[in-house]
Design an enzyme around this catalytic site. Structure first.
Site, PDB file in Angstrom:
ATOM      1  N   TYR A  21       0.815  -1.220   0.000  1.00  0.00           N
ATOM      2  CA  TYR A  21       0.000   0.000   0.000  1.00  0.00           C
ATOM      3  C   TYR A  21       0.850   1.272   0.000  1.00  0.00           C
ATOM      4  O   TYR A  21       0.516   2.244   0.669  1.00  0.00           O
ATOM      5  CB  TYR A  21      -0.950   0.010   1.214  1.00  0.00           C
ATOM      6  CG  TYR A  21      -2.156  -0.890   1.003  1.00  0.00           C
ATOM      7  CD1 TYR A  21      -3.281  -0.401   0.353  1.00  0.00           C
ATOM      8  CD2 TYR A  21      -2.138  -2.210   1.419  1.00  0.00           C
ATOM      9  CE1 TYR A  21      -4.380  -1.221   0.130  1.00  0.00           C
ATOM     10  CE2 TYR A  21      -3.230  -3.036   1.186  1.00  0.00           C
ATOM     11  CZ  TYR A  21      -4.351  -2.537   0.547  1.00  0.00           C
ATOM     12  OH  TYR A  21      -5.422  -3.347   0.325  1.00  0.00           O
ATOM     13  N   ASP A 250     -17.555  -9.943   9.332  1.00  0.00           N
ATOM     14  CA  ASP A 250     -16.093  -9.850   9.270  1.00  0.00           C
ATOM     15  C   ASP A 250     -15.624  -9.024  10.471  1.00  0.00           C
ATOM     16  O   ASP A 250     -15.615  -7.801  10.424  1.00  0.00           O
ATOM     17  CB  ASP A 250     -15.688  -9.199   7.945  1.00  0.00           C
ATOM     18  CG  ASP A 250     -14.190  -8.942   7.849  1.00  0.00           C
ATOM     19  OD1 ASP A 250     -13.465  -9.234   8.823  1.00  0.00           O
ATOM     20  OD2 ASP A 250     -13.746  -8.444   6.793  1.00  0.00           O
ATOM     21  N   LYS A 279      -7.038 -10.463  13.329  1.00  0.00           N
ATOM     22  CA  LYS A 279      -6.061  -9.534  13.924  1.00  0.00           C
ATOM     23  C   LYS A 279      -5.954  -9.651  15.458  1.00  0.00           C
ATOM     24  O   LYS A 279      -4.905  -9.976  15.990  1.00  0.00           O
ATOM     25  CB  LYS A 279      -6.408  -8.100  13.539  1.00  0.00           C
ATOM     26  CG  LYS A 279      -6.221  -7.856  12.050  1.00  0.00           C
ATOM     27  CD  LYS A 279      -6.586  -6.438  11.659  1.00  0.00           C
ATOM     28  CE  LYS A 279      -6.163  -6.126  10.241  1.00  0.00           C
ATOM     29  NZ  LYS A 279      -7.247  -5.768   9.331  1.00  0.00           N
TER      30      LYS A 279
HETATM   31  C1  LIG Z   1      -7.349  -6.330   7.921  1.00  0.00           C
HETATM   32  C2  LIG Z   1      -8.690  -6.781   7.525  1.00  0.00           C
HETATM   33  C3  LIG Z   1      -8.865  -7.908   6.704  1.00  0.00           C
HETATM   34  C4  LIG Z   1      -7.715  -8.616   6.072  1.00  0.00           C
HETATM   35  O1  LIG Z   1      -6.833  -9.157   6.995  1.00  0.00           O
HETATM   36  P1  LIG Z   1      -5.342  -9.529   6.528  1.00  0.00           P
HETATM   37  O2  LIG Z   1      -4.771 -10.230   7.704  1.00  0.00           O
HETATM   38  O3  LIG Z   1      -4.676  -8.224   6.234  1.00  0.00           O
HETATM   39  O4  LIG Z   1      -5.446 -10.379   5.331  1.00  0.00           O
HETATM   40  C5  LIG Z   1     -10.151  -8.330   6.437  1.00  0.00           C
HETATM   41  N1  LIG Z   1     -11.203  -7.689   6.940  1.00  0.00           N
HETATM   42  C6  LIG Z   1     -11.081  -6.610   7.728  1.00  0.00           C
HETATM   43  C7  LIG Z   1     -12.310  -5.960   8.278  1.00  0.00           C
HETATM   44  C8  LIG Z   1      -9.819  -6.105   8.032  1.00  0.00           C
HETATM   45  O5  LIG Z   1      -9.691  -5.002   8.767  1.00  0.00           O
END
Ligand SMILES: *Cc1c(COP(=O)(O)O)cnc(C)c1O
Length: 441
Positions: A21, A250, A279
């Site tokens: 990015y 998500d 995360k």
């Molecule tokens: C960061 C993120 C992802 C992707 O996660 P990665 O570990 O970077 O592949 C998907 N959905 C949301 C809401 C995110 O913030």
């Protein structure tokens, strides 16, 4: 390890690293990045003796701060015993126990954990499983996904297909599968009825062909920390139910305390059909992910080998990731992390209220420990808009890492940040915003 000189590191970095990015001319001609040698709690220590406060949790992962003793010890212990074994045909306590723990703490009805390694794969798993579920359970016409403007669900082709950020996603248009698109979730309660009507309008004509709605509960992160209410999320769940459509939540960003509750869906009192976690699950210690789902979905894959979910990554269920996740969950159980989120949130509100009165500040907002200051210049949807980047550069000079999203300077600090540390971060942010907004001399 013998440490290389700063000049060597920067030369190798410039010559051989392709940074994510990041426009290449910024990488090659911009100011050299800080070289981080050590990270501890909210502090990043550079090789030239400076200390930066990490205002964005190192891209939203460092929920418990860097080097949290509990997590570090758990990963060390695990590494000495077993770094990795395959999950195909083998079981291990770390993975089995974690699946049970996740089933216990996630919204009612989510009983199965499918492991992978990052946020994109966590969503990819949900998309693929939802698609296959309908294909082999009497509704193969359900092959579409509804997603929202501003959505970010990861960087694989499948997750980019359900993404809605033109700067990131338009290039790949010809490679993406067809989706149904709805306007972004409403940021103001006043707009909820109109936004919901628009969502209904998008869904209804094709509802019988839609496999799932994909949503980022409460905060659309990459869109610039756009926030919506739990009530709206509840309406989305109800709409899915009315049309027999699955809901993929998500929570890769918002899961594990970021919004003030362990999971954002809790605030709406809903259970999605898939809950994507990554995360915060390992809080920046290991790349790891879990996609939680229900017995109903799992049952849809019974009935013969041809109904198998043929999906899995090499590091599926990685024991180091499991060990980190266990330690993170222990921290939530024992350290009152959520209590600190509430207290630091109130501290942020007082600061945001002051910043909101400044010229050139268009909007401020907060959910849990996500706060955003949106500047008036240009278009927020433009990731490359300047003001946020000017604040970023000013903040780096003053000792804070505050990577922006276009015109939005945001704060996603460790959920364990202390009062004085947050005060220091906000002081730097104040001065940096002041400097970035004053006319050039
Ligand atoms: C960061 C993120 C992802 C992707 O996660 P990665 O570990 O970077 O592949 C998907 N959905 C949301 C809401 C995110 O913030």
């Amino acid at each position: 390890m013998n440490h290389a000189s700063r000049d060597d590191v920067l030369a190798w970095d410039r010559t051989h690293v392709w940074r994510p990015y990041t426009p290449i001319d910024r990488h090659e001609q911009g100011p050299p990045p800080p070289v981080i040698r050590r990270a501890e709690h909210v502090w990043l220590h550079t090789d030239d003796g400076r200390t930066l406060i990490d205002g964005v949790g190192s891209w939203w992962v460092s929920n418990l701060g860097h080097g949290h003793p509990r997590v570090r010890a758990a990963v060390h212990e695990q590494l000495d015993r077993m770094a990795h074994v395959a999950m195909a045909g083998l079981a291990h306590e770390e993975g089995a126990r974690l699946a049970k723990r996740l089933a216990d703490i996630t919204p009612d009805g989510l009983t199965r954990a499918f492991y992978s390694d990052n946020g994109s794969t966590a969503v990819e798993v949900a998309v693929r499983a939802a698609f296959q579920f309908w294909r082999q359970n009497g509704a193969p016409e359900r092959r579409l996904f509804l997603s929202f403007d501003g959505a970010y669900h990861g960087d694989t082709i499948g997750t980019v297909s359900v993404g809605g950020i033109p700067t990131f996603h338009d290039t790949f248009g010809p490679l993406l599968f067809e989706t149904v698109r709805a306007p972004a979730p409403p940021e103001q309660p006043d707009f909820e009825d109109a936004a919901f009507a628009a969502l209904e309008q998008a869904l209804e004509p094709r509802a019988s062909e839609v496999a799932a709605v994909v949503v980022e509960p409460l905060v659309q992160g990459a869109a610039g920390m756009r926030m919506h209410s739990p009530a709206w999320l509840r309406r989305v769940r109800a709409l899915c139910d009315a049309h027999g459509v699955l809901l993929i939540a998500d929570e890769v960003f918002v899961g594990f305390g970021r919004t003030g509750t362990l999971f954002a869906c809790e605030q709406a009192g809903i259970t999605p059909d898939f809950l994507c976690l990554s995360k915060g699950l390992t809080a920046g210690f290991m790349p790891f992910a879990a996609t939680m789902t229900t017995e109903r979905i799992y049952d849809g894959f019974r009935g013969g080998p041809e109904r198998t979910f043929f999906y899995g990554h090499s590091y599926c269920g990685n024991p180091l990731g499991c060990a980190a996740a266990h330690a993170v969950l222990d921290a939530f159980e024992q350290d009152d992390v959520l209590g600190n989120v509430a207290a630091r949130g109130a501290q942020l509100d007082a600061w945001l209220a002051r910043v909101a009165t400044r010229d050139h500040v268009a909007h401020v907002r907060r959910t849990g420990l996500v706060a955003a200051v949106q500047f008036a210049e240009g278009d927020r949807s433009n990731y490359l808009a300047r003001t946020g980047w000017n604040v970023y550069e000013e903040a780096l000079r003053r000792g804070a890492y505050l990577r922006p999203l276009g015109n939005v300077t945001y704060f996603v600090p460790a959920l364990t940040i202390r009062e004085t540390e947050l005060a220091g971060l906000l002081e730097i942010a104040d001065a940096s915003i002041e400097a970035a907004l004053s006319p050039p001399r």
